[in-house]
Design an enzyme around this catalytic site. Sequence first.
Site, short mmCIF file in Angstrom:
data_model
loop_
_atom_site.label_atom_id
_atom_site.label_comp_id
_atom_site.label_asym_id
_atom_site.label_seq_id
_atom_site.Cartn_x
_atom_site.Cartn_y
_atom_site.Cartn_z
CG ASN A 53 -2.14 0.17 -1.64
OD1 ASN A 53 -2.84 0.92 -2.60
ND2 ASN A 53 -1.64 -0.89 -2.37
CB SER A 71 -12.49 3.19 -4.63
OG SER A 71 -12.94 3.06 -5.93
CE1 TYR A 101 -12.15 -2.24 -4.88
CE2 TYR A 101 -13.32 -0.53 -6.25
CZ TYR A 101 -12.05 -1.12 -5.55
OH TYR A 101 -10.69 -0.30 -5.80
CB ALA A 107 -20.18 -3.04 0.76
CE LYS A 128 -10.95 -0.29 -2.01
NZ LYS A 128 -9.66 -0.32 -1.54
P1 NDP Z 1 -2.98 -4.23 -7.76
O1 NDP Z 1 -3.97 -5.25 -7.73
O2 NDP Z 1 -2.19 -3.54 -8.65
O3 NDP Z 1 -2.05 -4.18 -6.35
C1 NDP Z 1 -2.68 -4.69 -5.10
C2 NDP Z 1 -1.48 -5.57 -4.27
O4 NDP Z 1 -2.24 -6.14 -3.10
C3 NDP Z 1 -1.17 -6.76 -5.19
O5 NDP Z 1 0.30 -6.91 -5.02
C4 NDP Z 1 -1.79 -7.92 -4.43
O6 NDP Z 1 -1.08 -9.32 -4.76
C5 NDP Z 1 -1.81 -7.59 -3.03
N1 NDP Z 1 -2.86 -8.04 -2.20
C6 NDP Z 1 -4.02 -8.59 -2.29
N2 NDP Z 1 -4.57 -9.20 -1.40
C7 NDP Z 1 -3.47 -9.14 -0.34
C8 NDP Z 1 -3.73 -9.62 1.02
N3 NDP Z 1 -4.65 -10.49 1.41
N4 NDP Z 1 -2.69 -9.25 1.83
C9 NDP Z 1 -1.58 -8.45 1.25
N5 NDP Z 1 -1.46 -8.01 0.09
C10 NDP Z 1 -2.64 -8.44 -0.97
O7 NDP Z 1 -4.02 -3.11 -6.98
P2 NDP Z 1 -3.97 -1.55 -7.30
O8 NDP Z 1 -2.71 -1.05 -7.25
O9 NDP Z 1 -4.94 -1.22 -8.71
O10 NDP Z 1 -4.81 -0.99 -6.17
C11 NDP Z 1 -4.42 -0.62 -4.93
C12 NDP Z 1 -5.67 -0.17 -3.79
O11 NDP Z 1 -6.14 1.02 -4.72
C13 NDP Z 1 -6.67 -1.19 -3.74
O12 NDP Z 1 -7.05 -1.10 -2.43
C14 NDP Z 1 -7.64 -0.63 -4.66
O13 NDP Z 1 -9.03 -0.89 -4.47
C15 NDP Z 1 -7.41 0.74 -4.70
N6 NDP Z 1 -7.88 1.52 -6.11
C16 NDP Z 1 -7.55 1.24 -7.20
C17 NDP Z 1 -8.08 1.88 -8.36
C18 NDP Z 1 -7.49 1.81 -9.53
O14 NDP Z 1 -8.09 2.27 -10.43
N7 NDP Z 1 -6.41 0.74 -9.86
C19 NDP Z 1 -9.06 3.00 -8.12
C20 NDP Z 1 -9.32 3.13 -6.79
C21 NDP Z 1 -9.05 2.21 -5.81
P3 NDP Z 1 -1.87 -10.25 -5.86
O15 NDP Z 1 -1.24 -9.34 -7.07
O16 NDP Z 1 -1.07 -11.38 -5.54
O17 NDP Z 1 -3.34 -10.17 -5.53
#
Ligand code: NDP
Length: 244
Positions: free
Chosen positions: A88, A140, A153, A155, A157
Amino acid sequence: MRFQDKVVLVTGGAQGIGKEIALDFARGGAKLVLFDVNEQALSDTAKEIGDSLRVMNLKVDVTNLSDVEKNVNKVIDNWGRVDILINNAGITRDNLILRLSENDWDSVLNVNLKGSFNCAKTLARVMVKQRAGKIVNISSVIGIMGNPGQVNYGASKAGLIGITKSLARELGGRNITVNAVAPGYIRTAMTDKISDKVKEEMFKRIPLSRFGEPLDVAKAVTFLASEDADYITGQVLVVDGGLV
Ligand code: NDP
């Protein structure tokens, strides 16, 4: 308690969608492993899940294969197995292509795509030995329909859908399913950054007339990771209120 004592690893599990996925598994009786780079959010979420004997919150950067391997080994030492992996963790670095830097391309591909590869590769070894496992990749709708300003992004996903389909074929014979969930617009820290104008445009295109909540995604993920989905693999479940 459909996940009683299952060990579930959620990357990016400290906040947003990943946190809600973790909470939904915890309600089903699972033991949780959270990999995230955000230490404060990690410890807050671990507290919210509650019982410290049932959650391992580990600071792990998924882009770093040896970091992933080292921490998966800790989980195996502690609990002996991992039944479910949810890839995720994801980031955005949006810009139109003429202004999109090489660095922004690399960071998004590194976290979203290579990070998922690193975790799938490490956990595939564990699951093949167990002759059982479930992997759910968080893609996504942007990987399906595209979006201006999100070449990197999109690419990453779309690539995750490619990983899902190939891995499903590779691991099916070992009783491991691999599926993807493709969320639409979900209210989290990631989408907070989007301008009101873009939000309004997006909203008009959603037939169900509301933005998604993290729990909408979590419910699809826990379904695909449950026994109810034992005969489903290589699929992309779109959770977007009808947007695509
Ligand atoms: P958030 O930014 O709220 O949460 C993502 C979490 O991942 C954060 O805690 C972040 O830490 C952590 N993270 C970032 N980089 C790394 C890394 N290298 N290793 C480990 N953890 C990491 O994102 P969302 O909850 O919105 O999104 C979750 C997933 O859902 C993502 O893959 C996103 O692309 C996908 N998604 C989200 C959508 C949306 O509308 N929100 C729509 C479609 C897909 P930090 O905060 O420090 O960066």
